[in-house]
Structures are given as structure tokens and as C-alpha cells.
Design a protein around this motif. Structure first.
Motif, short mmCIF file in Angstrom:
data_model
loop_
_atom_site.label_atom_id
_atom_site.label_comp_id
_atom_site.label_asym_id
_atom_site.label_seq_id
_atom_site.Cartn_x
_atom_site.Cartn_y
_atom_site.Cartn_z
N LEU A 1 0.82 -1.22 0.00
CA LEU A 1 0.00 0.00 0.00
C LEU A 1 0.85 1.26 0.00
O LEU A 1 0.31 2.37 0.11
CB LEU A 1 -0.93 0.02 1.22
CG LEU A 1 -1.93 -1.13 1.36
CD1 LEU A 1 -2.73 -0.98 2.65
CD2 LEU A 1 -2.87 -1.19 0.17
N THR A 2 2.16 1.12 -0.09
CA THR A 2 3.04 2.29 0.03
C THR A 2 2.78 3.32 -1.06
O THR A 2 2.99 4.52 -0.86
CB THR A 2 4.50 1.86 0.00
OG1 THR A 2 4.77 1.11 -1.20
CG2 THR A 2 4.83 0.97 1.20
N HIS A 3 2.32 2.88 -2.24
CA HIS A 3 2.07 3.82 -3.33
C HIS A 3 0.88 4.74 -3.05
O HIS A 3 0.71 5.74 -3.73
CB HIS A 3 1.81 3.04 -4.62
CG HIS A 3 0.66 2.10 -4.54
ND1 HIS A 3 0.71 0.92 -3.84
CD2 HIS A 3 -0.60 2.16 -5.07
CE1 HIS A 3 -0.45 0.29 -3.95
NE2 HIS A 3 -1.26 1.04 -4.69
N TRP B 1 -13.89 -3.20 -3.06
CA TRP B 1 -13.65 -1.82 -2.67
C TRP B 1 -13.22 -1.77 -1.21
O TRP B 1 -13.58 -2.65 -0.43
CB TRP B 1 -14.91 -0.97 -2.86
CG TRP B 1 -15.41 -0.89 -4.27
CD1 TRP B 1 -16.29 -1.73 -4.89
CD2 TRP B 1 -15.04 0.09 -5.25
NE1 TRP B 1 -16.50 -1.34 -6.19
CE2 TRP B 1 -15.74 -0.22 -6.44
CE3 TRP B 1 -14.18 1.19 -5.24
CZ2 TRP B 1 -15.63 0.54 -7.60
CZ3 TRP B 1 -14.06 1.95 -6.39
CH2 TRP B 1 -14.77 1.62 -7.56
N ALA B 2 -12.47 -0.74 -0.85
CA ALA B 2 -12.04 -0.54 0.53
C ALA B 2 -12.05 0.95 0.85
O ALA B 2 -12.03 1.79 -0.05
CB ALA B 2 -10.65 -1.13 0.76
N ILE B 3 -12.09 1.25 2.14
CA ILE B 3 -12.08 2.63 2.62
C ILE B 3 -10.85 2.84 3.49
O ILE B 3 -10.63 2.09 4.44
CB ILE B 3 -13.35 2.95 3.44
CG1 ILE B 3 -14.61 2.67 2.64
CG2 ILE B 3 -13.31 4.40 3.92
CD1 ILE B 3 -14.80 3.53 1.43
N GLY B 4 -10.06 3.85 3.17
CA GLY B 4 -8.90 4.20 3.97
C GLY B 4 -9.04 5.59 4.55
O GLY B 4 -9.63 6.48 3.91
N GLY C 1 -10.25 11.07 3.17
CA GLY C 1 -10.64 9.69 2.99
C GLY C 1 -10.16 9.15 1.66
O GLY C 1 -9.98 9.90 0.69
N HIS C 2 -9.95 7.84 1.61
CA HIS C 2 -9.51 7.18 0.39
C HIS C 2 -10.50 6.10 0.02
O HIS C 2 -10.86 5.26 0.86
CB HIS C 2 -8.12 6.57 0.57
CG HIS C 2 -7.03 7.58 0.72
ND1 HIS C 2 -6.15 7.89 -0.29
CD2 HIS C 2 -6.68 8.37 1.77
CE1 HIS C 2 -5.29 8.81 0.13
NE2 HIS C 2 -5.59 9.11 1.37
N LEU C 3 -10.95 6.12 -1.21
CA LEU C 3 -11.77 5.05 -1.77
C LEU C 3 -10.85 4.21 -2.63
O LEU C 3 -10.29 4.68 -3.62
CB LEU C 3 -12.91 5.64 -2.60
CG LEU C 3 -13.83 4.64 -3.29
CD1 LEU C 3 -14.56 3.76 -2.28
CD2 LEU C 3 -14.84 5.37 -4.18
N LEU C 4 -10.68 2.95 -2.25
CA LEU C 4 -9.69 2.09 -2.90
C LEU C 4 -10.41 1.00 -3.69
O LEU C 4 -11.41 0.44 -3.24
CB LEU C 4 -8.78 1.44 -1.86
CG LEU C 4 -8.12 2.39 -0.85
CD1 LEU C 4 -7.29 1.61 0.15
CD2 LEU C 4 -7.28 3.43 -1.57
N GLN D 1 -5.79 0.43 -5.54
CA GLN D 1 -5.51 1.71 -6.18
C GLN D 1 -6.54 2.74 -5.74
O GLN D 1 -7.72 2.41 -5.51
CB GLN D 1 -5.56 1.58 -7.71
CG GLN D 1 -4.59 0.55 -8.28
CD GLN D 1 -3.14 0.96 -8.16
OE1 GLN D 1 -2.84 2.15 -7.97
NE2 GLN D 1 -2.23 0.01 -8.28
N ASP D 2 -6.12 4.00 -5.62
CA ASP D 2 -7.04 5.08 -5.29
C ASP D 2 -8.05 5.27 -6.42
O ASP D 2 -7.69 5.25 -7.60
CB ASP D 2 -6.27 6.38 -5.08
CG ASP D 2 -6.14 6.74 -3.61
OD1 ASP D 2 -7.15 6.66 -2.89
OD2 ASP D 2 -5.02 7.10 -3.18
#
Length: 379
Positions: free
Chosen positions: A100-102, A121-124, A132-135, A143-144
């Protein structure tokens, strides 16, 4: 009514209790000891997890099938200092870390949902700037993804669910109002807000009839035309951490109630309530344990309640699961965790099988070393 929110039933229960931290010497278990931990009589076993940083926890899990599952959380967190987002993937043979470093943010991945290897999908959440990040899972990594309001003040995401046809709904706040963000397979768009002001949302679930339910400060149902807001279960300083909608007049809520206060170390009482279309009725009186917390509830293939993960205050060396049996619940213990106090915060059923994944941490104090990832498996 004042409620105490804790991240998927983990941080608030443990930090709010004020219980003394378990000494490192008492919580450390060698690799050989972990390998000796086998199945219980009920079929639960400890799964091997990839090595990683301490102060680690898994918050949510999802499974697309026997050969594909995801679990997300945080690692290397120390008190108020933010940790690093964490995601692991099951390929049918082993769990492994996903890079997830990118993504370039500090904090946690707090939610994941998926129904196929190409539809997840994931939420960061970035603890640095609050964004917030939608992955989106591309089959190999996360990826974002762009969405309306991304990066704007007053916009945040907290949970996501995915339908079998690939449509998805994310719970969050936009323009200062709680609402759902809907993916129709091509674009994301915000749906009308809840009529309950700025109520925060945490859980989002699909019911068998296709309606979308949300919960935290409010419990509500979206029928794709309008919102129906339900009352919340009664309780002093109560937090709903898991929700299972079955029908408009049938839903289950789990969580913990901390009561009116008390001395440091006072544990909460478990919350298990059933919605009958008019009111929430407590179903905790006949449970095998009532002191502690319930974290996650999942249904069977027909959407009926099947399994709950919990924390039994009086037996901290094993996870305590509750399995639906007739009109009641029976207790099942997870594998013995020698010298540890495991807390499993989420359950994920594997479609088409009897397998269930449970994810969490090796110790209630997940935000401090030496806590490590823990995964248990039924079936």
C-alpha cells in the motif's frame, strides 16, 4: 443519549475499560507454539498470518470465494501516533501482505467489501490530513479511486458494501450531511442525505430484499427511493458495532453498553437486540455470556442470523463465538491463545461454503506493541 464509538468494536472497548495492559512477557507466543494451536471441537482453528510490524490489528474482512479474501487494518501504531495502512489477501493457500506504500497516506484501512476477485472496494482514512480514500482492487493490489467531493472539507467515507452484480454503496458524509455514495458500475454519485441532521454512519449492509441499511449514531434503511430512520436500541452509552438486516421488520444489532459509569476497569455489557418492525427487543438474557462485547454478526445463505463474534470478559484467552441454534444462541470457543487476549472484530462468510473468516488482533490493546494480527477460521 450519549454513545461511545470505537473502531469496529475494538479501540473503544479496550481503551474505554481502563484495564491494565497485559505485560509483553505474558502476551508473547513463539512461532512453534502458534503452530501447535489446532482445531477446537467446533472446527475453529488459528490461521497463519504473514509477519509484520507490532501494534497491528485487522478491522474488517470480506471473501469472494474459497480462493479470494481480503482483510484490512493498521500496523505500527503507537498511542496517538498514526500507524500504517494494512491489507492482506488470501489466495486459497496463504495470507500475504498487499503493498500500500504507493497510496501515500498514514492511518488505517477501515473497511473492505467484495464479491469477486475483480469487484472489491475498501475505505482508507488518512490521520494526517483527515482525508478519505476510496480504494479499488485491480486483481493484484489496491488503487485510489476518484469520487465526487474527494479531498473536500466536509466529505468523508467510513464503510462500503458490494452487491453480487458489482454495484456498491459507501457510507459517509458529504456537504456535512450523512448519506450514501452509490456506484452503479460506471460512476459514483451521492444519494439524498439522511433526514437526521449530521448523524455519523459506520456500518453499511445490504438486506436480502436489496435495501441498504446504515448504523452508528442512527440506524436507517434506504429502499432506493427514500430513507426510513429507525430508533436505536436502548442502553446507556451504547454502541452498535454490527448490524444484520433480514427484512424491513427483522434486523439484528450487536455491540456493547458501558452503563452509567463506574470505577476504572469496569467492563461493558454485551448488546444483542432484534428489530421487529416496531421496536428493538433485547435478546441477551439467554446468552452464554453477558459481560464483554459483541463485534460482528453475519447471516447464512438466506440472510438469516448465523454467527456472532464476541469478547467474553471472563474468558480472555479465546474468542467467544455465538452460533444461531433454533430460536437461541449457543457458545463456541476459538482456539486457545496461550498468553494472549485475542479480540476478533469482524467476520466474513465464504460464499458457497461453510467457511467463515474471523479477523482481529492478538491482544485487546491493539494500538500498542506487542499486538499482532490474528486470523481464525471455521471450516
Amino acid at each position: 443519549m450519549r454513545r461511545r464509538h470505537f473502531v469496529t468494536g475494538l479501540a473503544g472497548v479496550t481503551a474505554g475499560l481502563g484495564l491494565g495492559a497485559v505485560p509483553q512477557a505474558a502476551t508473547a507466543v513463539g512461532a512453534s507454539a502458534r503452530q501447535r494451536l489446532g482445531r477446537t471441537a467446533q472446527g475453529w482453528q488459528q490461521a497463519a498470518v504473514p509477519p509484520g510490524a507490532e501494534a497491528a490489528r485487522l478491522l474488517k474482512a470480506a471473501a469472494a470465494g474459497p480462493d479470494c479474501a481480503w482483510a484490512v487494518g493498521e500496523q505500527a501504531r503507537n498511542g496517538s501516533a498514526p500507524g500504517r495502512p494494512l491489507a492482506v489477501h488470501w489466495d486459497g493457500a496463504a495470507w500475504s501482505h498487499t503493498d500500500l506504500t504507493h497510496l501515500g497516506f498514514a492511518g488505517a484501512v477501515v473497511e473492505v467489501a467484495g464479491t469477486s476477485p475483480e469487484a472489491a472496494w475498501a475505505i482508507g482514512g488518512d490521520t494526517g490530513d483527515g482525508s478519505g480514500h476510496l480504494l479499488r482492487w485491480d486483481g493484484a493490489t489496491w488503487q485510489d479511486a476518484d469520487f465526487p467531493g474527494r479531498g473536500d472539507a466536509g466529505t468523508s467515507l467510513s464503510a462500503v458494501t458490494v452487491a453480487d452484480d458489482g454495484r456498491a454503496w459507501a457510507a459517509g458524509v458529504h456537504d456535512g450531511r450523512a448519506r450514501l455514495l452509490h456506484w452503479d458500475g460506471r460512476v459514483w454519485r451521492w444519494l439524498p442525505p439522511l433526514p437526521e441532521g449530521t448523524a455519523a454512519l459506520w456500518n453499511v449492509h445490504l438486506a436480502p430484499d436489496g435495501s441498504v441499511w446504515v448504523s452508528r449514531d442512527a440506524i436507517a434503511r434506504w429502499d432506493h427511493r427514500s430513507w426510513t430512520v429507525l430508533p436505536v436500541p436502548a442502553g446507556i452509552r451504547l454502541t452498535v458495532t454490527g448490524l444484520l438486516p433480514v427484512a424491513p421488520d427483522d434486523a439484528w444489532a450487536v455491540g456493547a453498553a458501558f452503563g452509567p459509569g463506574g470505577p476504572p476497569g469496569k467492563p461493558p455489557s454485551v448488546v444483542l437486540a432484534r428489530w421487529n418492525g416496531t421496536e428493538w427487543l433485547s435478546d441477551r438474557e439467554a446468552l452464554p455470556f453477558t459481560v464483554g462485547a459483541l463485534h460482528s454478526i453475519v447471516g447464512d445463505a438466506r440472510g438469516r442470523p448465523a454467527l456472532i463474534s464476541g469478547w467474553d470478559f471472563w474468558d480472555g484467552t479465546r474468542t467467544h463465538y455465538l452460533r444461531r441454534s433454533g430460536d437461541g444462541w449457543t457458545g463456541e470457543r476459538g482456539p486457545l491463545a496461550e498468553g494472549l487476549t485475542p479480540m476478533m472484530t469482524d467476520l466474513a462468510t465464504v460464499p458457497g461454503t461453510d467457511t467463515v473468516w474471523a479477523v482481529g488482533t492478538t491482544t485487546r490493546y491493539s494500538t500498542q506493541p506487542p499486538a499482532q494480527l490474528r486470523i481464525e477460521r471455521y471450516g
